[in-house]
Design a protein around this motif. Structure first.
Motif, PDB file in Angstrom:
ATOM      1  N   ASN A 187       0.731  -1.145  -0.306  1.00 24.89           N
ATOM      2  CA  ASN A 187      -0.502  -0.575  -0.062  1.00 24.89           C
ATOM      3  C   ASN A 187       0.785   1.697  -0.257  1.00 24.89           C
ATOM      4  O   ASN A 187       0.371   2.756   0.172  1.00 24.89           O
ATOM      5  CB  ASN A 187      -0.768  -0.237   1.350  1.00 24.89           C
ATOM      6  N   ALA A 188       1.982   1.175  -0.052  1.00 22.97           N
ATOM      7  CA  ALA A 188       3.106   1.922   0.019  1.00 22.97           C
ATOM      8  C   ALA A 188       3.698   1.964  -0.951  1.00 22.97           C
ATOM      9  O   ALA A 188       4.956   0.964  -0.542  1.00 22.97           O
ATOM     10  CB  ALA A 188       3.238   2.871   1.044  1.00 22.97           C
ATOM     11  N   LYS A 197      -1.392   4.806  -4.863  1.00 21.96           N
ATOM     12  CA  LYS A 197      -0.408   4.701  -3.703  1.00 21.96           C
ATOM     13  C   LYS A 197       0.401   5.835  -3.552  1.00 21.96           C
ATOM     14  O   LYS A 197       1.068   6.501  -4.625  1.00 21.96           O
ATOM     15  CB  LYS A 197      -0.265   3.147  -4.026  1.00 21.96           C
ATOM     16  N   PRO A 198       0.426   5.990  -2.515  1.00 23.32           N
ATOM     17  CA  PRO A 198       1.996   7.037  -1.911  1.00 23.32           C
ATOM     18  C   PRO A 198       2.904   6.621  -1.967  1.00 23.32           C
ATOM     19  O   PRO A 198       3.539   5.282  -2.161  1.00 23.32           O
ATOM     20  CB  PRO A 198       1.566   7.019  -0.152  1.00 23.32           C
ATOM     21  N   ALA A 243       0.971  15.890  -9.269  1.00 14.38           N
ATOM     22  CA  ALA A 243       0.522  14.767  -9.982  1.00 14.38           C
ATOM     23  C   ALA A 243      -0.287  14.373  -8.152  1.00 14.38           C
ATOM     24  O   ALA A 243      -0.854  13.395  -8.436  1.00 14.38           O
ATOM     25  CB  ALA A 243       1.036  13.638 -10.457  1.00 14.38           C
ATOM     26  N   ALA A 244       0.878  14.604  -7.937  1.00 21.35           N
ATOM     27  CA  ALA A 244       0.288  14.336  -6.086  1.00 21.35           C
ATOM     28  C   ALA A 244      -0.243  14.893  -6.043  1.00 21.35           C
ATOM     29  O   ALA A 244      -1.729  14.375  -5.021  1.00 21.35           O
ATOM     30  CB  ALA A 244       1.386  14.620  -5.489  1.00 21.35           C
ATOM     31  N   ILE A 272      -2.689  12.275  -3.384  1.00 25.31           N
ATOM     32  CA  ILE A 272      -1.445  10.928  -2.859  1.00 25.31           C
ATOM     33  C   ILE A 272      -0.599  11.980  -2.523  1.00 25.31           C
ATOM     34  O   ILE A 272       0.054  12.661  -2.846  1.00 25.31           O
ATOM     35  CB  ILE A 272      -1.416  10.394  -4.568  1.00 25.31           C
ATOM     36  N   LYS A 273      -0.353  11.056  -1.464  1.00 25.14           N
ATOM     37  CA  LYS A 273       0.766  11.806  -0.373  1.00 25.14           C
ATOM     38  C   LYS A 273       2.743  10.634  -1.374  1.00 25.14           C
ATOM     39  O   LYS A 273       2.497   9.709  -1.671  1.00 25.14           O
ATOM     40  CB  LYS A 273       1.094  11.011   1.111  1.00 25.14           C
ATOM     41  N   LEU A 274       3.167  12.141  -1.252  1.00 22.12           N
ATOM     42  CA  LEU A 274       4.423  12.485  -1.623  1.00 22.12           C
ATOM     43  C   LEU A 274       5.808  13.106  -0.706  1.00 22.12           C
ATOM     44  O   LEU A 274       5.133  14.143  -0.474  1.00 22.12           O
ATOM     45  CB  LEU A 274       4.993  12.724  -3.298  1.00 22.12           C
TER      46      LEU A 274
END
Length: 326
Positions: A68-69, A91-92, A112-113, A118-120
């Motif tokens: 999941n990451a 998925k981060p 894009a994040a 979505i986390k980056l």
């Protein structure tokens, strides 16, 4: 998510000790899959590190429902593509430094994040070291008064013919893979800490050249930054000096004294205040990314702030591009 189940894309040298084992040592975190294009090396890594799954195809890892990451630890040339693919899978991403090949690619990743919510996070992991947390605290407390200027010298002996032909070194001096040379490999750590300590940048100028022409990338870079806080940074990166002339030292000078330290060597921090000098030592860490990974896990689980955002990584790439622009 209740727990971060990591998949590593690119389980090479950087993941052996610096980062890989830390994913299993952090609370609410585990390493469940790794990927490397060489299937034998991927299988070997998984076996040695007790990782349940291994792949030789990044897309299979990205789309593994148990993952999941994603931690992108490949050379910079594929950071953007793998990060965007992970985002498509929802998925981060925790991406290695340098964040990308250049500022444009980094900006695309950060945008894009944001667009996909979505986390980056970027692996400028020295932010989490006790040494640099202490330096930041000293500056916040005005231990050396008002910071005025920073001088950084990063002078390394020129690469031997053997090093030039060794795979683990050769890719770092190939602009098509690394985005630049050894400057692009080392300076993200240094420039990120400067940005972390002194804040937004007002102006940046630099020069870069290939003095010996023994490989395609620049082997000499120099640059200056004016921060909005008024602090002036000056740095020189030379990768051609002879034995005995190598040097790696950074010194922050303020109105009451100075703080000097190394980014890459285990040396005491030298603090001078009102003419009195003392040295402060810090214990080396087994897994240098562990403090940052702890913060990234907390961020991905909505339990803390982003320790190094895509915007931060993008700004560091802008500085690198400015220093090396023709």
């Amino acid at each position: 998510m209740q727990k971060i189940n990591w998949g590593i894309i690119g389980c090479g040298d950087v993941t052996e000790v610096k980062s890989g084992p830390a994913f299993n040592k952090v609370s609410d975190s585990s390493l469940v899959a790794v990927m490397r294009r060489d299937s034998d090396k991927a299988k070997d890594y998984a076996s040695r590190h007790q990782v349940p799954k291994w792949y030789d195809d990044a897309n299979l890892l990205i789309n593994d429902p148990d993952v999941n990451a994603i931690y992108v630890a490949t050379p910079p040339s594929s950071h953007e593509a793998y990060t965007l693919a992970a985002f498509e899978a929802g998925k981060p991403v925790y991406v290695e430094k340098p964040m990308s090949m250049n500022h444009d690619a980094a900006l695309n990743m950060a945008n894009a994040a944001a667009a996909n919510n979505i986390k980056l996070s970027v692996a400028h992991y020295r932010r989490g070291w006790p040494l640099f947390k202490q330096v930041k605290q000293w500056l916040d407390e005005k231990l050396i008064g008002q910071p005025l200027f920073v001088r950084l010298d990063c002078h390394k002996m020129k690469l031997t013919q053997e090093e030039l032909q060794t795979t683990k070194t050769a890719w770092r001096i190939d602009p098509a893979i690394a985005g630049g040379g050894l400057f692009n490999d080392l300076s993200p750590h240094q420039l990120d800490i400067m940005y972390h300590l002194f804040g937004p940048v007002e102006k940046v100028v630099g020069v870069a050249t290939n003095q010996l022409n023994e490989y395609a990338a620049d082997d000499m870079v120099a640059g200056n930054i004016l921060f909005r806080s008024g602090v002036v940074f000056s740095g020189t990166w030379c990768f051609n000096v002879s034995a005995g002339h190598d040097k790696e030292w950074c010194e922050i000078t303020g109105t009451k004294g100075s703080i000097g330290f190394s980014f890459f060597e285990i040396k005491p921090v030298i603090v001078t205040v009102d003419g009195i000098t003392r040295s402060v030592s810090f214990e080396p860490m087994q897994h240098v990314q562990q403090p940052m990974i702890e913060k990234v896990v907390a961020y991905f689980l909505d339990k803390g702030p982003n320790p190094c955002s895509g915007a931060d990584g993008t700004e560091v790439m802008r500085l690198i591009d400015k220093f090396t622009a023709r």
